[in-house]
Design a protein around this motif. Sequence first.
Motif, PDB file in Angstrom:
ATOM      1  N   VAL A  17     -26.319 -51.131 -17.122  1.00 57.30           N
ATOM      2  CA  VAL A  17     -27.283 -50.020 -17.121  1.00 57.30           C
ATOM      3  C   VAL A  17     -26.702 -48.832 -17.893  1.00 57.30           C
ATOM      4  CG1 VAL A  17     -28.454 -48.319 -15.648  1.00 57.30           C
ATOM      5  CG2 VAL A  17     -28.413 -50.732 -14.978  1.00 57.30           C
ATOM      6  N   LEU A  18     -25.418 -48.528 -17.623  1.00 59.28           N
ATOM      7  CA  LEU A  18     -24.798 -47.380 -18.300  1.00 59.28           C
ATOM      8  C   LEU A  18     -24.686 -47.629 -19.802  1.00 59.28           C
ATOM      9  CD1 LEU A  18     -22.057 -46.580 -15.640  1.00 59.28           C
ATOM     10  CD2 LEU A  18     -24.032 -45.165 -16.198  1.00 59.28           C
ATOM     11  N   ALA A  19     -24.331 -48.862 -20.166  1.00 62.22           N
ATOM     12  CA  ALA A  19     -24.182 -49.170 -21.599  1.00 62.22           C
ATOM     13  C   ALA A  19     -25.541 -49.125 -22.308  1.00 62.22           C
ATOM     14  CB  ALA A  19     -23.531 -50.547 -21.763  1.00 62.22           C
ATOM     15  N   LYS A  20     -26.544 -49.685 -21.684  1.00 59.02           N
ATOM     16  CA  LYS A  20     -27.880 -49.758 -22.324  1.00 59.02           C
ATOM     17  C   LYS A  20     -28.546 -48.393 -22.428  1.00 59.02           C
ATOM     18  CE  LYS A  20     -29.143 -54.405 -22.336  1.00 59.02           C
ATOM     19  NZ  LYS A  20     -29.430 -54.955 -23.603  1.00 59.02           N
ATOM     20  N   VAL A  49     -35.959 -41.638 -14.206  1.00 60.86           N
ATOM     21  CA  VAL A  49     -34.498 -41.592 -14.056  1.00 60.86           C
ATOM     22  C   VAL A  49     -33.944 -43.005 -13.845  1.00 60.86           C
ATOM     23  CG1 VAL A  49     -32.603 -40.697 -12.648  1.00 60.86           C
ATOM     24  CG2 VAL A  49     -34.578 -39.249 -13.119  1.00 60.86           C
ATOM     25  N   ALA A  50     -32.984 -43.388 -14.691  1.00 60.18           N
ATOM     26  CA  ALA A  50     -32.316 -44.687 -14.508  1.00 60.18           C
ATOM     27  C   ALA A  50     -31.410 -44.586 -13.285  1.00 60.18           C
ATOM     28  CB  ALA A  50     -31.492 -45.014 -15.742  1.00 60.18           C
ATOM     29  N   HIS A  51     -31.359 -45.661 -12.492  1.00 61.22           N
ATOM     30  CA  HIS A  51     -30.472 -45.635 -11.325  1.00 61.22           C
ATOM     31  C   HIS A  51     -29.983 -47.048 -11.027  1.00 61.22           C
ATOM     32  CE1 HIS A  51     -34.227 -46.915  -9.357  1.00 61.22           C
ATOM     33  NE2 HIS A  51     -33.423 -47.504  -8.476  1.00 61.22           N
ATOM     34  N   VAL A  52     -28.998 -47.149 -10.153  1.00 59.78           N
ATOM     35  CA  VAL A  52     -28.565 -48.459  -9.642  1.00 59.78           C
ATOM     36  C   VAL A  52     -28.588 -48.399  -8.122  1.00 59.78           C
ATOM     37  CG1 VAL A  52     -27.137 -49.054 -11.641  1.00 59.78           C
ATOM     38  CG2 VAL A  52     -26.110 -47.821  -9.721  1.00 59.78           C
ATOM     39  N   GLN A  53     -28.444 -49.590  -7.499  1.00 63.79           N
ATOM     40  CA  GLN A  53     -28.461 -49.635  -6.042  1.00 63.79           C
ATOM     41  C   GLN A  53     -27.076 -49.948  -5.487  1.00 63.79           C
ATOM     42  OE1 GLN A  53     -31.806 -52.234  -5.326  1.00 63.79           O
ATOM     43  NE2 GLN A  53     -33.142 -50.465  -5.107  1.00 63.79           N
ATOM     44  N   LEU A  54     -26.886 -49.488  -4.253  1.00 64.64           N
ATOM     45  CA  LEU A  54     -25.598 -49.620  -3.567  1.00 64.64           C
ATOM     46  C   LEU A  54     -24.976 -51.012  -3.657  1.00 64.64           C
ATOM     47  CD1 LEU A  54     -25.944 -48.022  -0.012  1.00 64.64           C
ATOM     48  CD2 LEU A  54     -24.413 -47.307  -1.855  1.00 64.64           C
TER      49      LEU A  54
END
Length: 148
Positions: free
Chosen positions: A39-42, A24-29
Amino acid sequence: MLSTKDFDLETTTVQEMMIDADKVAHVQLQNPLEHALLVLAKTGYNAVPVLDLNSRFCGIISKSNIIEAMFGVERIEVEQLNEKIVKDAMDQDIPTLHEEDTLEKALHVLIDYTFVCVIDQQQQMTGILTRRQMLKQFRNQYYQQRGN
Ligand code: AMP
């Protein structure tokens, strides 16, 4: 992969159908919004989970959250992408599931959300369940019952 004959809303658990966290792709706070947008675009996803440094689930960030965070009084302020962080723009008030929940419970959540995060007792994200996976199981079961 769950077989069609094992698919039962009242007994199949979320754990049997979820995508594991390591896929799962994610980002940090604390990531700048620019990173989240990349991240969303890629990945091509509309939204991804937000985690803290201990992999605890904190919310979801979407492309529309980011666009909204760039709105200034008179114009879109692209510089906000570096001035604001994910924490400033994400949605926090969203439902989650546990691995032992049944798909019946998940069904209700997936009516309103395209995916839902699965967390453990420590709030750590262990995976996600998507509306697409659920619909695929319904489709497969429908055709199996029809006999083709
Ligand atoms: P899908 O049902 O596969 O179209 O996915 C619906 C939504 O779930 C996507 O737009 C993403 O927001 C999220 N999603 C699905 N798969 C992943 C993944 N591997 N990593 C992060 N988010 C995902």
